[in-house]
Design an enzyme around this catalytic site. Structure first.
Site, short mmCIF file in Angstrom:
data_model
loop_
_atom_site.label_atom_id
_atom_site.label_comp_id
_atom_site.label_asym_id
_atom_site.label_seq_id
_atom_site.Cartn_x
_atom_site.Cartn_y
_atom_site.Cartn_z
N LYS A 84 0.80 -1.21 -0.02
CA LYS A 84 -0.06 0.08 0.14
C LYS A 84 1.12 1.38 -0.04
CE LYS A 84 -2.49 -1.20 3.67
NZ LYS A 84 -1.67 -2.44 3.79
N CYS A 173 -12.73 0.90 16.78
CA CYS A 173 -11.26 0.35 16.48
C CYS A 173 -10.26 0.37 17.56
CB CYS A 173 -10.65 1.40 15.34
SG CYS A 173 -8.87 0.92 14.82
N MET A 174 -10.29 1.67 18.40
CA MET A 174 -9.25 1.51 19.19
C MET A 174 -9.99 1.76 20.76
SD MET A 174 -6.69 0.84 17.80
CE MET A 174 -5.94 0.73 19.20
N MET A 359 -7.66 -5.88 16.27
CA MET A 359 -9.02 -5.87 16.42
C MET A 359 -9.76 -7.24 16.93
SD MET A 359 -9.83 -2.88 15.83
CE MET A 359 -8.46 -2.06 16.26
N1 LIG Z 1 -17.41 -5.31 8.72
C1 LIG Z 1 -16.13 -4.60 9.52
N2 LIG Z 1 -16.54 -3.19 9.62
C2 LIG Z 1 -15.48 -2.42 10.05
C3 LIG Z 1 -14.56 -3.08 10.80
C4 LIG Z 1 -14.14 -4.48 10.56
O1 LIG Z 1 -13.14 -5.13 11.14
N3 LIG Z 1 -15.26 -5.31 9.92
N4 LIG Z 1 -13.46 -2.25 11.36
C5 LIG Z 1 -13.68 -0.97 11.80
C6 LIG Z 1 -12.66 -0.39 12.01
S1 LIG Z 1 -11.28 -0.83 13.01
C7 LIG Z 1 -12.49 0.85 11.34
S2 LIG Z 1 -10.79 1.92 11.51
C8 LIG Z 1 -13.47 1.46 10.27
C9 LIG Z 1 -12.76 2.37 9.12
O2 LIG Z 1 -13.90 2.73 8.28
P1 LIG Z 1 -13.85 4.03 7.58
O3 LIG Z 1 -13.09 5.10 8.16
O4 LIG Z 1 -15.34 4.22 7.42
O5 LIG Z 1 -12.98 3.48 6.18
P2 LIG Z 1 -12.04 4.30 5.24
O6 LIG Z 1 -12.29 3.34 3.98
O7 LIG Z 1 -10.76 4.47 5.89
O8 LIG Z 1 -12.84 5.62 5.22
C10 LIG Z 1 -12.15 6.93 5.09
C11 LIG Z 1 -12.77 7.87 4.07
O9 LIG Z 1 -12.01 9.13 3.91
C12 LIG Z 1 -11.80 9.40 2.55
N5 LIG Z 1 -10.52 10.29 2.64
C13 LIG Z 1 -9.29 10.02 2.68
N6 LIG Z 1 -8.59 11.13 2.65
C14 LIG Z 1 -9.42 12.17 3.11
C15 LIG Z 1 -9.23 13.38 3.59
O10 LIG Z 1 -8.09 13.91 3.82
N7 LIG Z 1 -10.35 14.06 4.03
C16 LIG Z 1 -11.65 13.43 3.64
N8 LIG Z 1 -12.76 14.48 4.23
N9 LIG Z 1 -11.81 12.26 3.25
C17 LIG Z 1 -10.62 11.52 3.13
C18 LIG Z 1 -11.54 7.96 1.91
O11 LIG Z 1 -11.87 8.37 0.43
C19 LIG Z 1 -12.69 7.15 2.61
O12 LIG Z 1 -14.11 7.20 1.99
O13 LIG Z 1 -14.12 0.32 9.73
C20 LIG Z 1 -14.82 -0.45 10.90
N10 LIG Z 1 -15.65 -1.10 10.32
N1 LIG Z 2 -3.95 -3.88 4.66
C1 LIG Z 2 -4.65 -3.31 5.59
N2 LIG Z 2 -3.97 -2.92 6.77
C2 LIG Z 2 -4.79 -2.23 7.83
C3 LIG Z 2 -5.98 -1.79 7.45
C4 LIG Z 2 -6.80 -2.07 6.48
O1 LIG Z 2 -7.82 -1.94 6.13
N3 LIG Z 2 -5.72 -2.88 5.16
N4 LIG Z 2 -6.55 -1.15 8.45
C5 LIG Z 2 -5.96 -0.89 10.03
C6 LIG Z 2 -6.68 -0.81 10.91
S1 LIG Z 2 -7.69 0.56 10.99
C7 LIG Z 2 -7.05 -1.93 11.79
S2 LIG Z 2 -8.14 -1.59 12.95
C8 LIG Z 2 -6.12 -2.84 11.67
C9 LIG Z 2 -6.73 -4.38 12.13
O2 LIG Z 2 -5.88 -5.27 12.17
P1 LIG Z 2 -6.20 -6.63 12.50
O3 LIG Z 2 -7.17 -6.81 13.83
O4 LIG Z 2 -4.94 -7.61 12.58
O5 LIG Z 2 -7.10 -7.26 11.26
P2 LIG Z 2 -8.51 -7.84 11.07
O6 LIG Z 2 -8.76 -8.27 9.69
O7 LIG Z 2 -9.68 -6.57 11.47
O8 LIG Z 2 -8.85 -8.68 12.20
C10 LIG Z 2 -9.03 -10.07 11.87
C11 LIG Z 2 -8.72 -11.10 12.83
O9 LIG Z 2 -9.48 -10.98 14.01
C12 LIG Z 2 -9.07 -12.28 14.82
N5 LIG Z 2 -10.34 -12.36 15.67
C13 LIG Z 2 -11.51 -12.95 15.35
N6 LIG Z 2 -12.41 -13.21 16.24
C14 LIG Z 2 -11.64 -13.14 17.45
C15 LIG Z 2 -11.78 -13.31 18.76
O10 LIG Z 2 -12.94 -13.68 19.64
N7 LIG Z 2 -10.84 -12.93 19.78
C16 LIG Z 2 -9.36 -12.62 19.11
N8 LIG Z 2 -8.34 -12.39 20.13
N9 LIG Z 2 -9.00 -12.43 17.86
C17 LIG Z 2 -10.15 -12.74 17.04
C18 LIG Z 2 -8.75 -13.37 13.81
O11 LIG Z 2 -7.91 -14.13 14.30
C19 LIG Z 2 -8.68 -12.66 12.62
O12 LIG Z 2 -7.54 -12.91 11.65
O13 LIG Z 2 -5.35 -2.87 10.32
C20 LIG Z 2 -4.90 -1.67 10.05
N10 LIG Z 2 -4.03 -2.14 9.08
S1 SF4 Z 3 2.84 -0.89 6.86
FE1 SF4 Z 3 1.29 0.56 7.16
S2 SF4 Z 3 2.59 2.58 7.48
FE2 SF4 Z 3 3.81 1.07 6.74
S3 SF4 Z 3 3.62 1.43 4.44
FE3 SF4 Z 3 2.18 -0.31 4.85
S4 SF4 Z 3 0.38 1.03 5.11
FE4 SF4 Z 3 1.92 2.49 5.18
MO LIG Z 4 -9.39 0.44 12.70
#
Ligand SMILES: Nc1nc2c(c(=O)[nH]1)N[C@H]1C(S)=C(S)[C@@H](COP(=O)(O)OP(=O)(O)OC[C@H]3O[C@@H](n4cnc5c(=O)[nH]c(N)nc54)[C@H](O)[C@@H]3O)O[C@H]1N2
Ligand SMILES: Nc1nc2c(c(=O)[nH]1)N[C@H]1C(S)=C(S)[C@@H](COP(=O)(O)OP(=O)(O)OC[C@H]3O[C@@H](n4cnc5c(=O)[nH]c(N)nc54)[C@H](O)[C@@H]3O)O[C@H]1N2
Ligand code: SF4
Ligand SMILES: [Mo]
Length: 772
Positions: A84, A173-174, A359
Site C-alpha cells: 500500500k 477500532c481503538m 481488532m
Molecule cells: N465489517 C467490518 N467493519 C468495520 C471493521 C471491521 O473489522 N469489520 N473495522 C472498523 C474499523 S477498525 C475501522 S478503523 C473503520 C474504518 O472505516 P472508515 O473510516 O469508514 O473507512 P475508510 O475507508 O478508511 O474511510 C475513510 C474515508 O475518507 C476518505 N478520505 C481520505 N482522505 C481524506 C481526507 O483527507 N479528507 C476527507 N474528508 N476524506 C478523506 C476516503 O476516501 C474514505 O472514504 O471500519 C470499521 N468497520
Molecule cells: N492492509 C490493511 N492493513 C490495515 C488496515 C486495512 O484496512 N488494510 N486497517 C488498519 C486498521 S484501522 C486496523 S483496526 C487494523 C486491524 O488489524 P487486525 O485486527 O490484525 O485485522 P482484522 O482483519 O480486522 O482482524 C481479523 C482477525 O481477528 C481475529 N479474531 C476474530 N475473532 C477473534 C476473537 O474472538 N478473539 C481474538 N483475540 N481475535 C479474534 C482473527 O484471528 C482474524 O484474523 O489493521 C490496520 N491495517
Molecule cells: S505498513 Fe502501514 S504505514 Fe507502513 S507502508 Fe504499509 S500501510 Fe503504510
Molecule cells: Mo481500525
C-alpha cells in the site's frame, strides 16, 4: 494555510537552493526539501495508511506526486514500505476525484460554490440548534483526521456549539484499547514501542493479522527471528492467515474464548507460582468490577461506568480457580497441555515476552476486559516496561493515537486523557480554549453506534462526516443506511475525496484535500508524532477539512475560537498546553519539521522509548524502577482485574450455524475507496470473497469460486467463496473482508458493543451459509 501554486513554486526554488547547500529533506521552501537530477522535489511524510506510521519520501514534479519511497531515515521502517505504501503516489489520482461541492436536489447532486454549500450547512446547523438544541447536531470524524482537524472539530463542537456529539471512527477500532489502558494504568497508550519488536524473543499474537495489517512491523519481527534463532512467534487466532503461515506455532481457538484462555494462563501462572512476587507487591493492586453489563443492544445505551471493588491476591486466586486448563480446553478448543505450555512460556524468566493484538481484542463485546486480561499476565510476571518485554496494543489508523486518543475526539473525552465528566478537566479545557466553563456539557452524549441509531430514530438531525465512510463501515448497516434517508429534518454532510457509499446518502458533499495536499500531523501506535508539510495543491476546488471546519465556525459566530494567523503552528502550541507536565508532553511545533517523529513524553527535547521505567521515562525518579505514576488513585500501581469469561452477544445456533468474522486484506484500505482506485491493488484483490473451511464447503456443496449466500438476522449477501486461499477459516466459521463497496458485509454485522468502550464486535455474529 492552503498553499497557492505560486507559493509552492517559490518554495521549490528555495528548496533547490537549500539542497544545493547540502540540506536534508523536510519541506519545500522552509527547512528545505531536496531536488534530484530529474527535477523531482522530495519531501517527507508519514504514510497515509496504517497505524504503523512508516516514513515515506514523496517525490513531486510539476505540482503532482510522481513517486514515493520508504524513507531510509525513518526509524519505524528504515526505508521499507508495504504494497500500500508503494502505491501511495497513486491514491489521490483516481479519475473521479471530487472537485466541487455538490448539493442534493432530489435524487441528483448539483454543483455548487463553496459559499453556497457552506451557507446551506451553516443555516441547517443554526436552525437545528435553535429548534432542537445543540445535541441535535454532531460531527463524526476519524483516526485519519490530522491532529489539527480533530482538535478544531472538538474545540468547535464542545467549546463553541456546546455539544459532546463528537466521535471518531476510532470508536469502532481503538475504543476498547483506550478503556483497557485507562482502567489498568490510568493513562492511554502503550508503555513500550517498536524497539520491543527487535529486542524480545517471544511474541504472542492474539488474533492480530500482522502480516497483512501491520506488514512492516511484522517484517521487523521476522527480521529479529532471522538474527536470533531463539525467537518464537505464536499466533493465537480464530482463523489461519499469512501471519499463521510465518509463525512458529498456530493456536486456533473458538471466537470470544480469549477471555477464558487468558484467565487459564493466569490460573497456571498463579497455581505453579510462576509469578514475580516482588513486582506484584510493589507495583500491582487487584480489583473486580461489575460483571452483568449486557451487550449494548438496547436503544439509548450509554457508556457503562464501572464500579470497581478492591480485592486481595488470595481473592484473585479464588476467582481464577474455575479457569483450569481442562475446563478452558473444552470452551476454547485449545488442548489443556497447550494452555499450560503457553503459560509457562509467558512466565519463563529466561524469555522476553511481548503480546500484540489489534481488532481481535478490541472489536469484542468484552473488549475492555480482554485488554485488561492481557495486561494481567504481564503484570503477574513483571514482564512490562522493560526493553523487549511489553504488552503492545497495535493501532489501526494513522492517527487513531495522535488525533482520536490524544486530542480526545470522543464524546466522553477532552485532550490528554481528560474526561468531560470531571469538573476540573472541563475547567482546564475551557480556560485553554477561552470559553465559559459551563460551555462543555458535563455528560457524554452519543457514542458512535448510538449516533447512527439516533439518526435513524430522528433524535439526531444534522450530521457532518469527515474522513470516514460510515455508510459502508458501520455495523448493522441495513438499518443505518435506511435511517440516513428517512427525511424530516435530517441533514447529512460528507467530506470526502471520492464518491463513496456514504456520499451517495449525503445532502451536501464537500470535496476534500488529502494527505500531502495539506499540512498535517499524525500520531502512530508507538506514541510517535509525525509532521508533514503540504507538497501539492488539491485538485479543482477541493479544500482541506480543517478549512471546512473553521469556515463553519466562522459562519456560526465561533470564529473567535480560531484566531490564528499561522494556523497549524499556533493551534499546535495551544493544543500542546494540555499535555505539558501530565506525562503527555509534546514538543514545540518546529521540533517535528525535520525529525522523523518524536515519541511522547518529549521532555527537554528528548523522546521516551519506555514509559513508567526508570532511566527512560523522565517522570520516574531515581530508585523508583517502575512507577505507574498516572494512576494516582492506586499510588502509582497498575491494576490486575478479575474479569470473567462471558459468551458472545450472538453465537451460532441451529438456524444460523456459522460464526461470521469480518476484517481486512493486505492490498486494501478499509472501504477500498483509495486502494480500489489503484488498478494493481484492485487486480491483486478484486472482489470480496467468503472464506470457508473445506469440510463446510463440501457439506454445503460448493467448490472454490462458487457463489454462496450468507444470511444473518439483519441482512444477506451473495458472493464467491474461497477455499484454501490466503486466509483459511476454521470449521464452522466464515470470513469476509469489508473493502468491497459492491458487497456490503456490514449489512449482516450486529451492533452489539462492549458496554464500557462502546466498540462494536465486528468479529462475531451468527449466519447461515447456503449455495448462492
Ligand atoms: N465489517 C467490518 N467493519 C468495520 C471493521 C471491521 O473489522 N469489520 N473495522 C472498523 C474499523 S477498525 C475501522 S478503523 C473503520 C474504518 O472505516 P472508515 O473510516 O469508514 O473507512 P475508510 O475507508 O478508511 O474511510 C475513510 C474515508 O475518507 C476518505 N478520505 C481520505 N482522505 C481524506 C481526507 O483527507 N479528507 C476527507 N474528508 N476524506 C478523506 C476516503 O476516501 C474514505 O472514504 O471500519 C470499521 N468497520
Ligand atoms: N492492509 C490493511 N492493513 C490495515 C488496515 C486495512 O484496512 N488494510 N486497517 C488498519 C486498521 S484501522 C486496523 S483496526 C487494523 C486491524 O488489524 P487486525 O485486527 O490484525 O485485522 P482484522 O482483519 O480486522 O482482524 C481479523 C482477525 O481477528 C481475529 N479474531 C476474530 N475473532 C477473534 C476473537 O474472538 N478473539 C481474538 N483475540 N481475535 C479474534 C482473527 O484471528 C482474524 O484474523 O489493521 C490496520 N491495517
Ligand atoms: S505498513 Fe502501514 S504505514 Fe507502513 S507502508 Fe504499509 S500501510 Fe503504510
Ligand atoms: Mo481500525
Amino acid at each position: 494555510m492552503e498553499w497557492t501554486r505560486r507559493e509552492f513554486l517559490k518554495a521549490t526554488a528555495a528548496a533547490a537552493a537549500f539542497a544545493a547547500a547540502g540540506g536534508g529533506v523536510t519541506r519545500p521552501g522552509e527547512a528545505g526539501a531536496t531536488v534530484d537530477r530529474e527535477g523531482i522535489t522530495w519531501g517527507k511524510a508519514p504514510c497515509r495508511f496504517c497505524g504503523t506510521g512508516c516514513g515515506v519520501l514523496v517525490g513531486v514534479k510539476d505540482g503532482r506526486i510522481v513517486a514515493t519511497k520508504g524513507d531510509p531515515a525513518a526509524p519505524v521502517n528504515k526505508g521499507l514500505n508495504c504494497v500500500k505504501g508503494y502505491f501511495l503516489s497513486r491514491i489521490l489520482y483516481g479519475k473521479d476525484r471530487l472537485t466541487t461541492p455538490l448539493i442534493r436536489k432530489g435524487d441528483k447532486f448539483e454543483e455548487a460554490s463553496w459559499d453556497e454549500a457552506m451557507e446551506l450547512i451553516a443555516r441547517k446547523f443554526k436552525e437545528s440548534i435553535a429548534k432542537y438544541g445543540p445535541d441535535s447536531v454532531a460531527i463524526y470524524g476519524s483516526g485519519q483526521w490530522t491532529v489539527f482537524e480533530g482538535y478544531a472539530a472538538s474545540k468547535l463542537f464542545k467549546g463553541g456549539i456546546g455539544t459532546n456529539n463528537v466521535e471518531p471512527n476510532a470508536r469502532l477500532c481503538m475504543a476498547s484499547a483506550v478503556t483497557g489502558f485507562m482502567s489498568t494504568f490510568a493513562s492511554d497508550e502503550p508503555m513500550g514501542c517498536y524497539d520491543d519488536l527487535d529486542l524480545g524473543d517471544t511474541y504472542f499474537l492474539w488474533g492480530a493479522n500482522m502480516a497483512e495489517c501491520h506488514p512492516v512491523l511484522f517484517s521487523r519481527l521476522i527480521d529479529n527471528r532471522l538474527r536470533n534463532p531463539n525467537v518464537r512467534i505464536i499466533d493465537i487466532a480464530t482463523r489461519w492467515t499469512r501471519t499463521s503461515q510465518m509463525a512458529d506455532q498456530y493456536v486456533p481457538f473458538r471466537p470470544q474464548t480469549d477471555l477464558a484462555l487468558l484467565n487459564a494462563i493466569a490460573h497456571v501462572i498463579v497455581k505453579e507460582k510462576l509469578y514475580d512476587e516482588e513486582f506484584i507487591k510493589k507495583h500491582v493492586v487487584f480489583k473486580r468490577g461489575k460483571e452483568k453489563i449486557g451487550y449494548g443492544l438496547e436503544e439509548h445505551s450509554r457508556l457503562f461506568v464501572d464500579d470497581p471493588k478492591p480485592m486481595t491476591f488470595d481473592e484473585y486466586r479464588k476467582f481464577l480457580e474455575p479457569y483450569t486448563p481442562e475446563h478452558v480446553a473444552k470452551l476454547s478448543g485449545v488442548p489443556a497441555a497447550t494452555i499450560v505450555e503457553l503459560a509457562r512460556l509467558y512466565a519463563d524468566r529466561g524469555r522476553k515476552v511481548c503480546s500484540l493484538w489489534t481488532m481481535g481484542f478490541n472489536q469484542h463485546t468484552r473488549g475492555t476486559w480482554v485488554n485488561n486480561l492481557a495486561y494481567n499476565v504481564h503484570l503477574l510476571t513483571g514482564k512490562i516496561c522493560r526493553p523487549g518485554e511489553n504488552p503492545m496494543s497495535l493501532t489501526g489508523q494513522p492517527s487513531a493515537c495522535g488525533t482520536a486518543r490524544e486530542v480526545g475526539t470522543f464524546t466522553h473525552r477532552l485532550p490528554a486523557d481528560m474526561l468531560v465528566t470531571n469538573e476540573e478537566h472541563r475547567k482546564k479545557t475551557a480556560e485553554i480554549w477561552g470559553v465559559p466553563a459551563d460551555r462543555i456539557p458535563a455528560k457524554p452524549s452519543l457514542h458512535t453506534t448510538e449516533m447512527f441509531r439516533a439518526l435513524d430514530r430522528g433524535d439526531l438531525k444534522v450530521l457532518w462526516v469527515q474522513v470516514t465512510n460510515p455508510f459502508q463501515s458501520a455495523p448493522n448497516l441495513n438499518r443505518f443506511r435506511k435511517g440516513a434517508r428517512k427525511g424530516g429534518d435530517r441533514f447529512i454532510i460528507v467530506s470526502d475525496i471520492y464518491p463513496t457509499r456514504s456520499t451517495e446518502l449525503a445532502d451536501v458533499i464537500l470535496p476534500s484535500a488529502s494527505w500531502v495536499e495539506k499540512t498535517g500531523m499524525f500520531g502512530n501506535a508507538e506514541r510517535r508524532t509525525q509532521h508533514w508539510f503540504q507538497l501539492v495543491n488539491p485538485p479543482g476546488e477541493a479544500r482541506n477539512d480543517l478549512w471546512q471546519t473553521l469556515e463553519l465556525a466562522r459562519r456560526l459566530g465561533h470564529g473567535n475560537l480560531f484566531p490564528y494567523k499561522d494556523v497549524e503552528k499556533e493551534m499546535w502550541e495551544e493544543y500542546r498546553r494540555f499535555g505539558l507536565g501530565q506525562g503527555k508532553d509534546l514538543a514545540p511545533y518546529e521540533a517535528y519539521h525535520a525529525a522523523r517523529g518524536l515519541r511522547w513524553p518529549v521532555v527537554d527535547g528528548k523522546e521516551t522509548r519506555w514509559r513508567y521505567a526508570e532511566g527512560f521515562d523522565p517522570y520516574v525518579k531515581a530508585g523508583e524502577q517502575i512507577k505507574f505514576y498516572k494512576n494516582k488513585k492506586d499510588e502509582g500501581r497498575a491494576v490486575i482485574w478479575a474479569r470473567p469469561y462471558e459468551p458472545a452477544a450472538e453465537a451460532p445456533d441451529p438456524s444460523y450455524p456459522f460464526w461470521l468474522c469480518t476484517g481486512r486484506v493486505l492490498e486494501h484500505w478499509h472501504t477500498g475507496t483509495m486502494t480500489g482506485r489503484v488498478p494493481e491493488l484492485k487486480r491483486a484483490a478484486g472482489d470480496a470473497v467468503a472464506e470457508l473451511h473445506p469440510d463446510d464447503a463440501r457439506r454445503i456443496g460448493v467448490r472454490n469460486g462458487d457463489r454462496v449466500k450468507l444470511t444473518s438476522r439483519r441482512g444477506s449477501l451473495t458472493l464467491p467463496c474461497s477455499i484454501g486461499g490466503r486466509g483459511k477459516s476454521e470449521r464452522g466459521s466464515v470470513f469476509v473482508a469489508f473493502f468491497d463497496e459492491a458487497k456490503l458485509v456490514n449489512d449482516l454485522c450486529l451492533d452489539a458493543f462492549c458496554p464500557i468502550s462502546g466498540e462494536p464486535d465486528y468479529k462475531k455474529c451468527a449466519v447461515k451459509v447456503e449455495k448462492g
